[in-house]
Design a protein around this motif. Sequence first.
Motif, PDB file in Angstrom:
ATOM      1  N   PRO A 151       7.488  64.861 -15.493  1.00  0.00           N
ATOM      2  CA  PRO A 151       6.063  64.733 -15.176  1.00  0.00           C
ATOM      3  C   PRO A 151       5.441  63.423 -15.647  1.00  0.00           C
ATOM      4  N   GLY A 152       5.995  62.808 -16.703  1.00  0.00           N
ATOM      5  CA  GLY A 152       5.429  61.577 -17.229  1.00  0.00           C
ATOM      6  C   GLY A 152       6.158  60.316 -16.806  1.00  0.00           C
ATOM      7  N   HIS A 153       7.070  60.422 -15.852  1.00  0.00           N
ATOM      8  CA  HIS A 153       7.880  59.279 -15.428  1.00  0.00           C
ATOM      9  C   HIS A 153       6.987  58.153 -14.901  1.00  0.00           C
ATOM     10  N   LEU A 154       7.359  56.916 -15.236  1.00  0.00           N
ATOM     11  CA  LEU A 154       6.607  55.775 -14.732  1.00  0.00           C
ATOM     12  C   LEU A 154       7.549  54.670 -14.274  1.00  0.00           C
ATOM     13  N   ALA A 155       7.032  53.820 -13.398  1.00  0.00           N
ATOM     14  CA  ALA A 155       7.700  52.598 -12.967  1.00  0.00           C
ATOM     15  C   ALA A 155       6.844  51.421 -13.412  1.00  0.00           C
ATOM     16  N   LEU A 156       7.409  50.216 -13.340  1.00  0.00           N
ATOM     17  CA  LEU A 156       6.703  48.990 -13.714  1.00  0.00           C
ATOM     18  C   LEU A 156       6.833  47.977 -12.581  1.00  0.00           C
ATOM     19  N   TRP A 157       5.717  47.348 -12.217  1.00  0.00           N
ATOM     20  CA  TRP A 157       5.682  46.446 -11.062  1.00  0.00           C
ATOM     21  C   TRP A 157       5.177  45.072 -11.494  1.00  0.00           C
ATOM     22  N   GLU A 158       5.979  44.040 -11.179  1.00  0.00           N
ATOM     23  CA  GLU A 158       5.592  42.655 -11.440  1.00  0.00           C
ATOM     24  C   GLU A 158       5.415  41.990 -10.077  1.00  0.00           C
ATOM     25  N   PRO A 159       4.162  41.740  -9.652  1.00  0.00           N
ATOM     26  CA  PRO A 159       3.915  41.359  -8.259  1.00  0.00           C
ATOM     27  C   PRO A 159       4.302  39.933  -7.904  1.00  0.00           C
ATOM     28  N   GLU A 160       4.307  39.007  -8.864  1.00  0.00           N
ATOM     29  CA  GLU A 160       4.604  37.617  -8.521  1.00  0.00           C
ATOM     30  C   GLU A 160       6.039  37.467  -8.011  1.00  0.00           C
ATOM     31  N   GLU A 161       6.984  38.055  -8.740  1.00  0.00           N
ATOM     32  CA  GLU A 161       8.391  38.009  -8.334  1.00  0.00           C
ATOM     33  C   GLU A 161       8.791  39.258  -7.550  1.00  0.00           C
ATOM     34  N   ARG A 162       7.864  40.214  -7.434  1.00  0.00           N
ATOM     35  CA  ARG A 162       8.093  41.490  -6.732  1.00  0.00           C
ATOM     36  C   ARG A 162       9.289  42.229  -7.359  1.00  0.00           C
ATOM     37  N   LEU A 163       9.183  42.385  -8.670  1.00  0.00           N
ATOM     38  CA  LEU A 163      10.195  43.108  -9.438  1.00  0.00           C
ATOM     39  C   LEU A 163       9.708  44.526  -9.690  1.00  0.00           C
ATOM     40  N   LEU A 164      10.584  45.497  -9.513  1.00  0.00           N
ATOM     41  CA  LEU A 164      10.207  46.897  -9.677  1.00  0.00           C
ATOM     42  C   LEU A 164      11.205  47.608 -10.570  1.00  0.00           C
ATOM     43  N   VAL A 165      10.762  47.996 -11.765  1.00  0.00           N
ATOM     44  CA  VAL A 165      11.555  48.831 -12.671  1.00  0.00           C
ATOM     45  C   VAL A 165      11.313  50.277 -12.266  1.00  0.00           C
ATOM     46  N   VAL A 166      12.368  51.003 -11.903  1.00  0.00           N
ATOM     47  CA  VAL A 166      12.190  52.323 -11.292  1.00  0.00           C
ATOM     48  C   VAL A 166      12.648  53.485 -12.160  1.00  0.00           C
ATOM     49  N   GLY A 167      13.194  53.217 -13.370  1.00  0.00           N
ATOM     50  CA  GLY A 167      13.660  54.327 -14.183  1.00  0.00           C
ATOM     51  C   GLY A 167      14.709  55.134 -13.442  1.00  0.00           C
ATOM     52  N   ASP A 168      14.585  56.448 -13.526  1.00  0.00           N
ATOM     53  CA  ASP A 168      15.529  57.336 -12.842  1.00  0.00           C
ATOM     54  C   ASP A 168      15.025  57.804 -11.484  1.00  0.00           C
ATOM     55  N   ALA A 169      13.945  57.213 -10.990  1.00  0.00           N
ATOM     56  CA  ALA A 169      13.429  57.646  -9.683  1.00  0.00           C
ATOM     57  C   ALA A 169      14.476  57.447  -8.599  1.00  0.00           C
ATOM     58  N   LEU A 170      15.232  56.369  -8.704  1.00  0.00           N
ATOM     59  CA  LEU A 170      16.304  56.114  -7.740  1.00  0.00           C
ATOM     60  C   LEU A 170      17.261  55.102  -8.329  1.00  0.00           C
ATOM     61  N   SER A 171      18.432  55.012  -7.706  1.00  0.00           N
ATOM     62  CA  SER A 171      19.407  53.976  -8.016  1.00  0.00           C
ATOM     63  C   SER A 171      20.031  53.550  -6.701  1.00  0.00           C
ATOM     64  N   ASP A 172      21.066  52.721  -6.793  1.00  0.00           N
ATOM     65  CA  ASP A 172      21.728  52.251  -5.578  1.00  0.00           C
ATOM     66  C   ASP A 172      22.471  53.373  -4.862  1.00  0.00           C
ATOM     67  N   TYR A 173      22.645  54.511  -5.531  1.00  0.00           N
ATOM     68  CA  TYR A 173      23.494  55.559  -4.972  1.00  0.00           C
ATOM     69  C   TYR A 173      22.923  56.960  -5.178  1.00  0.00           C
ATOM     70  N   ASP A 174      21.697  57.084  -5.688  1.00  0.00           N
ATOM     71  CA  ASP A 174      21.255  58.394  -6.142  1.00  0.00           C
ATOM     72  C   ASP A 174      19.736  58.440  -6.220  1.00  0.00           C
ATOM     73  N   VAL A 175      19.217  59.626  -6.475  1.00  0.00           N
ATOM     74  CA  VAL A 175      17.831  59.807  -6.891  1.00  0.00           C
ATOM     75  C   VAL A 175      17.852  60.707  -8.121  1.00  0.00           C
ATOM     76  N   GLY A 176      16.774  60.689  -8.877  1.00  0.00           N
ATOM     77  CA  GLY A 176      16.716  61.514 -10.069  1.00  0.00           C
ATOM     78  C   GLY A 176      16.689  62.997  -9.729  1.00  0.00           C
ATOM     79  N   TRP A 177      17.372  63.798 -10.549  1.00  0.00           N
ATOM     80  CA  TRP A 177      17.306  65.248 -10.348  1.00  0.00           C
ATOM     81  C   TRP A 177      15.929  65.743 -10.757  1.00  0.00           C
ATOM     82  N   VAL A 178      15.553  66.887 -10.225  1.00  0.00           N
ATOM     83  CA  VAL A 178      14.250  67.476 -10.526  1.00  0.00           C
ATOM     84  C   VAL A 178      14.447  68.858 -11.120  1.00  0.00           C
TER      85      VAL A 178
END
Length: 344
Positions: free
Chosen positions: A151-178
Amino acid sequence: MAQPTPPSSSSQPPPTLPSWLTWWQRPFPDANTLFLPGRHPALVDTGFVGHAEETAAWVRARTGRLDLVVNTHWHSDHVGANALLQAHGAGIAAGAPEAEALARRDPGCCSAEYLDQPVAPYTVDLALADGQIVRLGDTDWAVVRTPGHTPGHLALWEPEERLLVVGDALSDYDVGWVNLALDGPDAAATALASLKRLADLAPRVILPSHGPLPADPAATLAAALRRAQRLVDDPDGAVWYGARRIFAFALMIRGGIPAGEVESYLHARAWLTDAAALLARTPEALAEELVATMLRSGAVVRRDGRLHAAAPHTPVAAGTMRTPYPRAWPAADELSGVVDRLTS
């Protein structure tokens, strides 16, 4: 926390990272770690408690002062070095719902007892709200609330370089379990909505908590949306998905479990009992089916009389597992004495 599979076979080269950050891709049971040097040195996620000293040494090699640790969420593979780094002066930041629970010292903090995963006691110094701007290193990042995996999961967005830290929301091969048992039947739909929000940002670089940097962020997000939709459409499948990942992680952090003790271990786990209820099975039947299914798929292997997770992972010292659950943690205002002992 997600079980790794072979990364994407995309022929595209990995995206270019700016020189002002360092990304550490780590094998399980640790989450990947991001370091941002500068006037406000910061770290995003700190790995598993069994490797806290390794994390701290990695940080010391890059900075003499760490101002802030930001946790994408509170699972054990993301907060494991929090206590040690906090003892050396770093502040801890986390999404507001988790920060509030940690301040109250709720017994369910970090899902540590529920998942049977050790977390050393820490406090949160900065509760982060959706849209809040936080200075990490020398750059400003926007907090993007992305509930679903927790419930408290967060991502971080840096707009100049368009960098997105996604935590466990997704990866190159998966999504986070719920967790449909703890977080309700809409948890998968919540995770899907969070992924749609991330996709709308159209990032140039996705920095996931597990696995490599995706070579094609747009394709990775599209695949993640399809996977998340399947969890919405198939609640039983979502329950199985979580159970497989939790069990694989349990095997990793314990160096395997004796084959004759695996099912009794599972019978005692709250997450398995909840999963069994959602699937209209007894815990005993689900434990037997879970072990058999994962052995057949090759996700679990039998070696030297023990069952082991097949995915690559780093060993954990057995003493790590004696870390107390949050219900036995000292109150937040008593933590300084514990912190002193951690560094003595």
